[in-house]
Design a protein around this motif. Structure first.
Motif, short mmCIF file in Angstrom:
data_model
loop_
_atom_site.label_atom_id
_atom_site.label_comp_id
_atom_site.label_asym_id
_atom_site.label_seq_id
_atom_site.Cartn_x
_atom_site.Cartn_y
_atom_site.Cartn_z
N ASP A 102 -0.36 1.73 18.58
CA ASP A 102 -0.29 0.49 17.80
C ASP A 102 -1.37 0.45 16.72
OD1 ASP A 102 1.76 -0.26 19.45
OD2 ASP A 102 0.54 -1.60 20.70
N TYR A 106 -0.91 -0.04 12.62
CA TYR A 106 -1.26 -1.37 12.12
C TYR A 106 -1.47 -1.41 10.61
CZ TYR A 106 -3.72 -5.75 11.39
OH TYR A 106 -4.09 -6.98 10.91
N GLU A 109 1.79 -1.36 8.81
CA GLU A 109 2.49 -2.64 8.94
C GLU A 109 1.95 -3.66 7.96
OE1 GLU A 109 1.87 -3.61 13.00
OE2 GLU A 109 3.65 -2.55 13.73
N SER A 110 0.63 -3.67 7.79
CA SER A 110 0.00 -4.62 6.87
C SER A 110 0.45 -4.38 5.44
CB SER A 110 -1.53 -4.52 6.96
OG SER A 110 -1.97 -4.76 8.28
N PRO A 115 9.89 1.21 8.65
CA PRO A 115 9.68 1.70 10.02
C PRO A 115 9.80 3.21 10.16
CG PRO A 115 11.03 -0.26 10.05
CD PRO A 115 10.88 0.11 8.61
N MET A 118 6.68 4.80 8.92
CA MET A 118 5.58 4.57 9.86
C MET A 118 5.67 5.52 11.05
SD MET A 118 5.63 0.39 9.71
CE MET A 118 4.78 0.27 11.26
#
Length: 536
Positions: A102, A106, A109-110, A115, A118
């Motif tokens: 995670d 992170y 994601e910010s 996806p 990522m």
């Protein structure tokens, strides 16, 4: 890529500027290494690149810092996040999630990355940094070095154009440090990433640098240029450079390979001599473990571990990140209850002994020195240490001055560098003068001069009958201070013997001097300097 134009930083209440007149450029796709003694403003200079200085830290920034054309005075850190990735000295302050995978995701994601992008970058980073086995682990369960790799990985996944790293290998074992530095080299050479890095363990990194940025000391202007040329005038030098200077080699070597090619004459000169070694008289047994087992959650961290530590000896505890070194030290001060076997320190069982009573037998300086620091000034910390230890007033302050010259009484501990905080925490523990002194990564953030002062203090303690056990990845510290080395792997002891015998035979844990002068058993610059002094 990074431009400093007459940059100065002055913090409110400080007697002098943290930085003065920095004017230099770091081109795109270069690795620039920031060098200088502890406390000269290296972390401040790094903070100006990410915008943390002055937007987060406060203070007054004069001059101009631009990153990829963006002025950091007018762009806050979040507005630079897509361009600059930053890892500070303390990885714990960096984390915002609880699980390794995670944390790696992170930052992306910010920034709103897709996806599928990522997922691919997380897998790439897990492989790059050797973190695949840790992907589902809680961050709180990791060793200090594993946390450091996760912190570096979390800023790599967004693919920033600039990486700013403060002591990136300080908590890593030699093999893990080489892996991280190899990754940085790949980013610089293959992807054109610009890296600005501060690191005290120059023996690990100086030969990777394209450019050196030297901060000589308070009030002196920064200089940048060729690493070999600036090393000749730098107040801090790794052993390979110091050996080159002693031997009169020009240009100075930056790597073990360069030095070995030029050291044949020196090896011949030293061939009929033996290093000076000390053989301290050992006293009574201060600590013993017998078939010790320790579990953390479902994991067995220490397996059937047996050892004895006696008064007067200095023992270096080495091994890969996660080998169980910190767990062993914490068990010796009652931090973990054995799941099997026995542990005794000064005749008591640590986990059954109140902390105040246990301090009369053993004291631990942890990896995170702030765990021991509560007051708002250095002087207040020292007064509290004197009171708690029942020592003469001024005892702690005298120790602090020995380790940290020129630190004012009214300095707040949070305003100290990581290495300075560690030295203050060490002084607090030493004030109590327990027979057994345990140090967890004691040279993290210390320059060579501060490390030399620490070695002097440790030798004095051993001479007065204390036992010192230090868990360290610093092979140079082990060579200079320890008479005995223990190597751990997966919670077990795999080597235990005199320092020269253990480290010279280990490619991972041999100091630079040993590698250059092998097969002779020279370990440190003081040994070589003393031997050559006989010829003069």
């Amino acid at each position: 890529m990074i431009r400093f134009e007459e940059v100065s930083v002055h913090y409110e209440g400080a007697r002098a500027p943290a930085l003065t007149g920095v004017d230099l450029t770091v081109p795109e796709g270069e690795l620039a290494l920031l060098v200088g003694p502890s406390g000269v403003g290296k972390s401040t200079l790094l903070g100006t690149v990410s915008g943390l200085v002055p937007h987060f830290t406060g203070g007054t920034l004069r001059g101009r810092v631009t990153v990829d054309g963006r002025d950091t005075r007018t762009h806050r850190p979040r507005e630079l996040a897509d361009v600059v990735g930053t890892v500070g000295q303390d990885p714990l302050a960096h984390f915002v999630t609880d699980v390794v995978e995670d944390e790696l995701a992170y930052g992306m994601e910010s920034l709103g990355l897709p996806p599928e992008t990522m997922r691919r970058r997380v897998e790439e980073t897990l492989d790059l940094l050797g973190l695949a086995e840790l992907r589902d682990r809680p961050i709180a369960s990791l060793s200090g070095g594993q946390m450091q790799r996760v912190a570096i990985g979390s800023v790599l996944t967004p693919h920033p154009r600039v990486l700013v790293l403060d002591e990136p290998t300080s908590a890593l074992d030699p093999a893990a440090a080489e892996e991280v530095l190899a990754v940085l080299q790949r980013l610089v050479h293959d992807l054109g990433t610009t890296v600005l890095m501060a690191e005290h363990r120059l023996e690990r990194v100086v030969h990777y640098a394209d450019q050196l940025v030297l901060l000589p000391g308070p009030g002196e202007r920064a200089r940048s240029g060729d690493p070999a040329e600036l090393m000749a005038v730098s107040p801090v030098r790794p052993p390979v450079v110091a050996l080159g200077g002693l031997a009169g080699w020009t240009p100075l070597p930056l790597s073990v390979r360069d030095a070995r090619r030029r050291a044949s004459g020196l090896r011949e000169q030293l061939a009929d001599r033996q290093p000076e070694t000390e053989h301290p008289a050992l006293g009574k047994e201060l600590a013993r473990t017998d078939r010790l087992r320790v579990r953390r959650g479902r994991r067995t961290v220490l397996h059937e571990l047996s050892l004895t530590v006696r008064a007067g000896e200095t023992v270096a505890l080495m091994g890969r990140n996660g080998a169980g070194k910190s767990t062993l030290l914490r068990t010796l001060v009652g931090g973990h209850e054995p799941a099997g076997g026995t542990v005794r320190v000064g005749g008591v069982e640590p986990h059954r002994t109140p902390p105040g009573e246990l301090l009369r037998h053993a004291g631990l300086v942890p990896q995170e020195p702030r765990d021991l620091l509560y007051a708002d000034t250095v002087a207040a910390e020292c007064r509290a240490a004197d009171r708690d230890a029942g020592a003469e007033p001024g005892s702690c302050r005298a120790l602090t001055a020995e380790l940290l010259p020129d630190i004012a009484d009214d300095t707040h501990p949070r305003d100290l560098s990581e290495g300075q905080r560690l030295a203050l925490a060490l002084a607090i523990i030493l004030t109590a003068a327990p027979p057994l002194i345990l140090l967890d990564e004691p040279t993290r953030g210390l320059d060579y001069a501060a490390k030399s002062r620490l070695v002097t203090v440790l030798r004095g303690l051993a001479a007065r009958g204390h036992a010192v056990v230090l868990a360290t990845h610093d092979v140079e510290l082990a060579a200079e201070s320890a008479g005995r080395v223990l190597i751990m792997a997966q919670g077990e002891l795999v080597a235990d013997g005199p320092t020269a015998e253990v480290v010279v035979s280990s490619p991972a844990f041999a100091p630079q001097i040993a590698k250059i002068l092998a097969p002779q058993r020279w370990l440190t610059m003081p040994q070589v300097r003393a031997a050559l002094a006989d010829d003069r």
